[in-house]
Design an enzyme around this catalytic site. Structure first.
Site, PDB file in Angstrom:
ATOM      1  N   ASP A  85       0.917  -1.152   0.234  1.00 47.74           N
ATOM      2  CA  ASP A  85       0.079   0.018  -0.104  1.00 47.74           C
ATOM      3  C   ASP A  85       0.861   1.367  -0.004  1.00 47.74           C
ATOM      4  O   ASP A  85       1.938   1.263   0.573  1.00 47.74           O
ATOM      5  CB  ASP A  85      -0.937  -0.017   1.164  1.00 47.74           C
ATOM      6  CG  ASP A  85      -0.132   0.166   2.500  1.00 47.74           C
ATOM      7  OD1 ASP A  85       0.650  -0.658   2.698  1.00 47.74           O
ATOM      8  OD2 ASP A  85      -0.346   0.790   3.566  1.00 47.74           O
ATOM      9  N   GLU A 146       0.078  -1.047   5.933  1.00 46.05           N
ATOM     10  CA  GLU A 146       1.421  -0.479   6.931  1.00 46.05           C
ATOM     11  C   GLU A 146       1.109   1.134   6.956  1.00 46.05           C
ATOM     12  O   GLU A 146       1.669   1.562   8.034  1.00 46.05           O
ATOM     13  CB  GLU A 146       2.660  -0.849   6.119  1.00 46.05           C
ATOM     14  CG  GLU A 146       4.036  -0.579   7.194  1.00 46.05           C
ATOM     15  CD  GLU A 146       4.562   0.813   7.140  1.00 46.05           C
ATOM     16  OE1 GLU A 146       5.408   1.193   7.863  1.00 46.05           O
ATOM     17  OE2 GLU A 146       3.963   1.487   6.022  1.00 46.05           O
TER      18      GLU A 146
END
Length: 377
Positions: A85, A146
């Protein structure tokens, strides 16, 4: 065969990395992150047993790849953990396209951390193509969340790490090529002010503005920053009509500290801000936390010594440091599992519209990862 002599090719790696960068994958767009995970799974399929793990809590899924090894499942190995991400929303490519200018290559998420992830996969593929067997089994785990503190996959990372002897994290390298051997603690908070609505034009004095109260609280919060603990507010949501006094305002805050004791004090200060003043209530809810990963753990320093010797062969002096900017290495380091972080590519501008990598670092970091995989035992 010396793993540093593997035929890593800069142009081929850039060509392979380009579609990863052009597959935008902001954290809160689960479908976009899953498209990126599809690409990663395809790349990992060369030699690995690939598993797609469904997402939860509204986030995308994860990819886990285990490479054939006679000791797989029998003894602890090496876990490479990275996130797919990014902080960049869909459409960032319009203003930050994948573009090479000499030794610089731009793109959203290219430094944090698709570049490091790609280099790690390429290192494993080159080892396989050369017929080299790593001393320990190797597992790769790519996760989707994250950038928002890993709320949905922390338990997955910790469970996988517990089955391994070492953890390698290809987060961005320091500009001098150094590695991270410890990280500061980070805590997040959800903030809300609750006021009294009214018509902003006709009856302004009847209202209690949640936005105005939040603005004052933000200044108070950020003024608490000191040398041992920082406070910042990075997200604000409020209001629908300019002619209405806002009844609610939501924000998100982050605090970072070098020690757990400093973080605990910072958390206590944040929680103590709750209450009612001038008719407006201020609420604080603690969010996800990254624990302190204490530096200089013996196991981590042993990995670092191996990495430093490899770096010397490559041609640079690797430094190790503890620093801020949380990663999933916080969790594995906190668990006491030997962890080496910031093994990814060199660059600058992460989380900005100038995010870029140094192209020359692609081969350097691929050699470093291949060397670690072949020399850790």
């Amino acid at each position: 065969m010396n793993p540093l002599a593997l035929p890593f090719d800069t142009d081929e790696m850039l060509a392979g990395l380009k579609p990863w960068i052009e597959c935008e994958s902001p954290t809160h767009d689960a479908a976009a992150v899953d498209r990126m995970m599809d690409m990663a799974a395809f790349a990992l399929a060369e030699g690995a047993t690939v598993e797609r793990i469904p997402g939860r809590m509204g986030f995308g899924g994860s990819v886990r790849a285990r490479f054939p090894h006679p000791d797989m499942g029998k003894k602890p190995g090496i876990l490479i953990v990275g996130h797919m991400d990014t902080v960049h929303p869909i459409g960032t490519l319009d203003v930050l396209p994948f573009k090479r200018e000499g030794d610089i290559c731009y793109g959203p998420g290219i430094m944090d951390m698709k570049g490091g992830n790609y280099v790690s996969v390429e290192a494993i593929r080159q080892l396989i193509r050369a017929g080299l067997q790593t001393p320990l089994p190797v597992t790769v785990l790519f996760t989707p969340d994250e950038e928002v503190g890993t709320p949905s996959t922390r338990s997955l990372i910790e469970a996988e790490a517990a089955r391994n002897k070492y953890v390698l994290v290809p987060e961005p390298a320091d500009q001098d090529g150094g590695a991270v051997i410890g990280r500061y603690a980070i805590a997040r908070f959800d903030l809300r002010t609750v006021g009294q609505p009214s018509h902003a034009g006709a009856r302004l004095a009847d209202g209690k503005s949640a936005i105005a109260a939040m603005a004052r609280k933000i200044i108070e919060i950020e003024d608490m920053t000191g040398p041992d603990c920082t406070f910042s507010v990075g997200v604000i949501h409020a209001g629908q009509w300019v002619n209405c006094v806002s009844s609610t305002c939501d924000a998100e805050a982050l605090t970072m500290a070098k020690t757990q004791e400093d973080l605990d004090r910072g958390v206590a200060r944040m929680m103590a801000l709750q209450g009612v003043a001038n008719g407006v209530e201020f609420q604080v809810t603690r969010g996800v936390t990254r624990p302190v990963w204490e530096p200089n753990q013996s196991g981590t320093m042993a990995i670092f010594d191996v990495a430093r010797s490899i770096a010397k062969e490559i041609g640079f002096d690797m430094k190790g440091r503890s620093q801020g900017g949380g990663s999933d290495g916080n969790f594995t380091g906190y668990m006491g599992i030997p962890t080496l972080d910031s093994l990814g590519v060199r660059g600058n501008g992460l989380h900005t519209l100038t995010e870029h990598i140094e192209v020359s670092s692609l081969v350097e970091r691929a050699q470093l990862m291949a060397g670690l995989l072949m020399r850790l035992d």
